[in-house]
Design a protein around this motif. Sequence first.
Motif, PDB file in Angstrom:
ATOM      1  N   ARG A  96     -46.371 -30.069 -24.175  1.00 14.21           N
ATOM      2  CA  ARG A  96     -47.112 -29.586 -23.004  1.00 14.21           C
ATOM      3  C   ARG A  96     -47.689 -28.191 -23.180  1.00 14.21           C
ATOM      4  O   ARG A  96     -48.731 -27.883 -22.629  1.00 14.21           O
ATOM      5  CB  ARG A  96     -46.218 -29.643 -21.753  1.00 14.21           C
ATOM      6  CG  ARG A  96     -45.967 -31.067 -21.294  1.00 14.21           C
ATOM      7  CD  ARG A  96     -44.987 -31.115 -20.151  1.00 14.21           C
ATOM      8  NE  ARG A  96     -43.659 -30.666 -20.538  1.00 14.21           N
ATOM      9  CZ  ARG A  96     -42.641 -30.562 -19.707  1.00 14.21           C
ATOM     10  NH1 ARG A  96     -42.805 -30.847 -18.437  1.00 14.21           N
ATOM     11  NH2 ARG A  96     -41.457 -30.165 -20.138  1.00 14.21           N
ATOM     12  N   TYR A 132     -33.912 -35.013 -15.240  1.00 14.85           N
ATOM     13  CA  TYR A 132     -32.885 -35.798 -15.932  1.00 14.85           C
ATOM     14  C   TYR A 132     -32.101 -34.939 -16.924  1.00 14.85           C
ATOM     15  O   TYR A 132     -31.121 -35.375 -17.506  1.00 14.85           O
ATOM     16  CB  TYR A 132     -33.538 -36.952 -16.713  1.00 14.85           C
ATOM     17  CG  TYR A 132     -34.521 -36.463 -17.752  1.00 14.85           C
ATOM     18  CD1 TYR A 132     -34.087 -36.070 -19.012  1.00 14.85           C
ATOM     19  CD2 TYR A 132     -35.874 -36.351 -17.458  1.00 14.85           C
ATOM     20  CE1 TYR A 132     -34.973 -35.583 -19.954  1.00 14.85           C
ATOM     21  CE2 TYR A 132     -36.766 -35.869 -18.392  1.00 14.85           C
ATOM     22  CZ  TYR A 132     -36.309 -35.488 -19.634  1.00 14.85           C
ATOM     23  OH  TYR A 132     -37.192 -34.986 -20.553  1.00 14.85           O
ATOM     24  N   CYS A 133     -32.534 -33.693 -17.125  1.00 14.16           N
ATOM     25  CA  CYS A 133     -32.077 -32.895 -18.268  1.00 14.16           C
ATOM     26  C   CYS A 133     -30.559 -32.704 -18.297  1.00 14.16           C
ATOM     27  O   CYS A 133     -29.937 -32.392 -17.289  1.00 14.16           O
ATOM     28  CB  CYS A 133     -32.759 -31.531 -18.241  1.00 14.16           C
ATOM     29  SG  CYS A 133     -32.261 -30.492 -19.621  1.00 14.16           S
ATOM     30  N   THR A 166     -36.639 -25.471 -25.404  1.00 16.02           N
ATOM     31  CA  THR A 166     -37.931 -25.739 -26.029  1.00 16.02           C
ATOM     32  C   THR A 166     -38.204 -24.711 -27.122  1.00 16.02           C
ATOM     33  O   THR A 166     -38.882 -23.701 -26.881  1.00 16.02           O
ATOM     34  CB  THR A 166     -39.065 -25.697 -24.970  1.00 16.02           C
ATOM     35  OG1 THR A 166     -38.679 -26.495 -23.850  1.00 16.02           O
ATOM     36  CG2 THR A 166     -40.359 -26.237 -25.532  1.00 16.02           C
ATOM     37  N   SER A 172     -40.163 -25.378 -17.083  1.00 17.36           N
ATOM     38  CA  SER A 172     -39.771 -26.047 -15.833  1.00 17.36           C
ATOM     39  C   SER A 172     -38.641 -27.014 -16.160  1.00 17.36           C
ATOM     40  O   SER A 172     -38.441 -27.374 -17.328  1.00 17.36           O
ATOM     41  CB  SER A 172     -40.959 -26.798 -15.221  1.00 17.36           C
ATOM     42  OG  SER A 172     -41.403 -27.783 -16.125  1.00 17.36           O
ATOM     43  N   ARG A 232     -41.712 -34.516 -15.148  1.00 12.59           N
ATOM     44  CA  ARG A 232     -42.191 -34.156 -16.485  1.00 12.59           C
ATOM     45  C   ARG A 232     -43.537 -34.853 -16.694  1.00 12.59           C
ATOM     46  O   ARG A 232     -43.635 -35.897 -17.341  1.00 12.59           O
ATOM     47  CB  ARG A 232     -41.201 -34.595 -17.553  1.00 12.59           C
ATOM     48  CG  ARG A 232     -41.587 -34.090 -18.940  1.00 12.59           C
ATOM     49  CD  ARG A 232     -40.685 -34.620 -20.032  1.00 12.59           C
ATOM     50  NE  ARG A 232     -41.185 -34.211 -21.324  1.00 12.59           N
ATOM     51  CZ  ARG A 232     -40.555 -33.380 -22.145  1.00 12.59           C
ATOM     52  NH1 ARG A 232     -39.389 -32.890 -21.838  1.00 12.59           N
ATOM     53  NH2 ARG A 232     -41.089 -33.050 -23.300  1.00 12.59           N
TER      54      ARG A 232
HETATM   55  S1  SF4 Z   1     -37.968 -29.748 -21.812  1.00 12.75           S
HETATM   56 FE1  SF4 Z   1     -36.085 -30.704 -22.579  1.00 12.75          FE
HETATM   57  S2  SF4 Z   1     -34.533 -29.111 -22.479  1.00 12.75           S
HETATM   58 FE2  SF4 Z   1     -36.254 -28.438 -21.200  1.00 12.75          FE
HETATM   59  S3  SF4 Z   1     -35.728 -29.096 -19.128  1.00 12.75           S
HETATM   60 FE3  SF4 Z   1     -36.982 -30.728 -20.041  1.00 12.75          FE
HETATM   61  S4  SF4 Z   1     -35.474 -32.120 -20.969  1.00 12.75           S
HETATM   62 FE4  SF4 Z   1     -34.407 -30.208 -20.546  1.00 12.75          FE
END
Ligand code: SF4
Length: 596
Positions: A290, A208-209, A255, A204, A325
């Motif tokens: 996660r 902020y990514c 990831t 997902s 998140r």
């Molecule tokens: S896990 Fe890391 S790379 Fe993936 S969407 Fe979230 S912030 Fe971005």
Amino acid sequence: MTREGQNEGVRETFAWRAKRFRHRGVTWGTVVCAEWNGVPGAGTGVLGCGGPLGSLRVVPVVADSSVRARSGGHAPKRCGACAKWRTMRVSGGLPCSPVHGAAVRWEAGIVLALSMGSERSRHGAARTGCGGAAREDGTMTTTPDFSPELIRRYDRRLPRYTSYPTAPHFSMDVDEERLAALVGDRGAADRPLSLYVHVPFCRSLCWYCGCATVISKSEEQRRSYMRLLRREIEHKAGLVDTEREVIQVHFGGGTPSDLPPDVLREIGEVLHSTFRVAPHAEEAIEIDPRDLTREHVRAMREAGFRRASIGVQDTQPRVQAAINRVQPFALVEQAFRWLREEGFESVNVDLIYGLPAQTEASIRETIQEVLTLSPSRLAVYGYAHVPGMRPAQRLLERYGIPGSEERLAMLGVIVGTLTDAGYEHIGMDHYARPDDELSVALREGTLQRNFQGYSTRGGADILGFGMSAISSIGRAYVAAPRTLDDWAQAVERDAFPAERWMVLSEDDLMRRRIIESIMCVGRPALDEVSEEFGVDPFETFARELEGLGDLEEDGLIERTPGGFRVTPRGRFLVRHVAARFDAWLEDDGRRYSAAI
Ligand code: SF4
């Protein structure tokens, strides 16, 4: 949160601070009301103190009986002259006189409490004279007293300088023949290699990514990516001298920890059988707790990884909900336990400050929670709000994005809390335990900076694999295509996937050396530039060196026979110092993150 809830929060904060500072010889503070920056209900504070001057911190405290009880029973009082000031005795005993001014704010009905550090904390912090506390090795322990006017002047977006020139300046005009010659340069045999593998998949999107990602839950897509990665590795291994020693392997994303366990083992095996990975090589992987299982951790260990960075970002549920998140802290604890039990030598944490819904208090809680796990290192990045390039970030704007003053205050909390806990402030955004090799490299002046941030493994060519991976080979940077399809097509025709590149000029190489040295050790390394490039750097960079007067006046640098050094205060704004040597810098705020 209700007002009552906020009040409870600040009461807790005050109680914690008062207790924490009492042992440092805290005296008392007086706040005098005045118009401050045109904000109604705000004021300017003057601190009176009888002890040696250290760092000044200000927190709002509700003036009720529980606070009075916890602050030694001294009630706040209203000034008979202007009816706008408050005095709070935090703890007493020493004769006082006003010796220092500081900008502070409060809301109507809320009294300010002032707390002061003494000249030397239990970790050896010494007075700097700039309102911040510095250690003997020059690292900061608390936030400096930047005035609002100074913050406004330095409130600018600048590169993070993980490379110089920075990626936005790479050209689409890739010369494949010249690239092949650079990659196959047999004269580079004595330069080690660093391998970077980019795995773009995430289940997902965190709002902020800023990373190059592909949002997908498909296992099949991950497996076909692995097949292409293997082909790319084999192709590039045919171009470079694979006898060169590999001193660093890094898996980032996306990831990478979410690849199926057998795929993790396979890719580790491919890299180790193709390249000569040194026994002491740093092999690191980024982890999202996660979807992690114990089986994933075992597979990573079998693939050769010994260092892991866990993406935590923030532990507070309100912030996690705002950034999309949600990650209970129990998952982070579980990941730490598994990684340590399976033999990982170093487990690090990544955090972000400047996110919506974050406050100084919430940042402190996040850090204190994370410190219960004793990570070897922490990387605490400032959130880069660039919605022009990352449209999903607009979703965060409804919560309010902290401004420069709030970010600086958060940074002060981060530096203060971590250094009080015994961590070294390595550079812009990295902190490490004193026995960590980053801390040792900082003390020995051998710290390096590359696309992964601060590193102890310098002088290597970086060979990147995967979508959007950047290679750094000799004097060239090469960036792979930023879409999965374009990258896959390049791999399938056995080309070096190159969408953008840059071949550095002699001037770029000198500036890269200077900027890296400023970012890592706070000095421009002009002697080394002279030796390496055969120029007089004081002549070549005379204009830049002369133009540092304002930084000197603001206490960010000090002149030395070797040029200058960045002061402890300047470390907070080190990007501004480095940027003075950036010949490519355009005033294009959309591309970069806030420098505070
Ligand atoms: S896990 Fe890391 S790379 Fe993936 S969407 Fe979230 S912030 Fe971005």
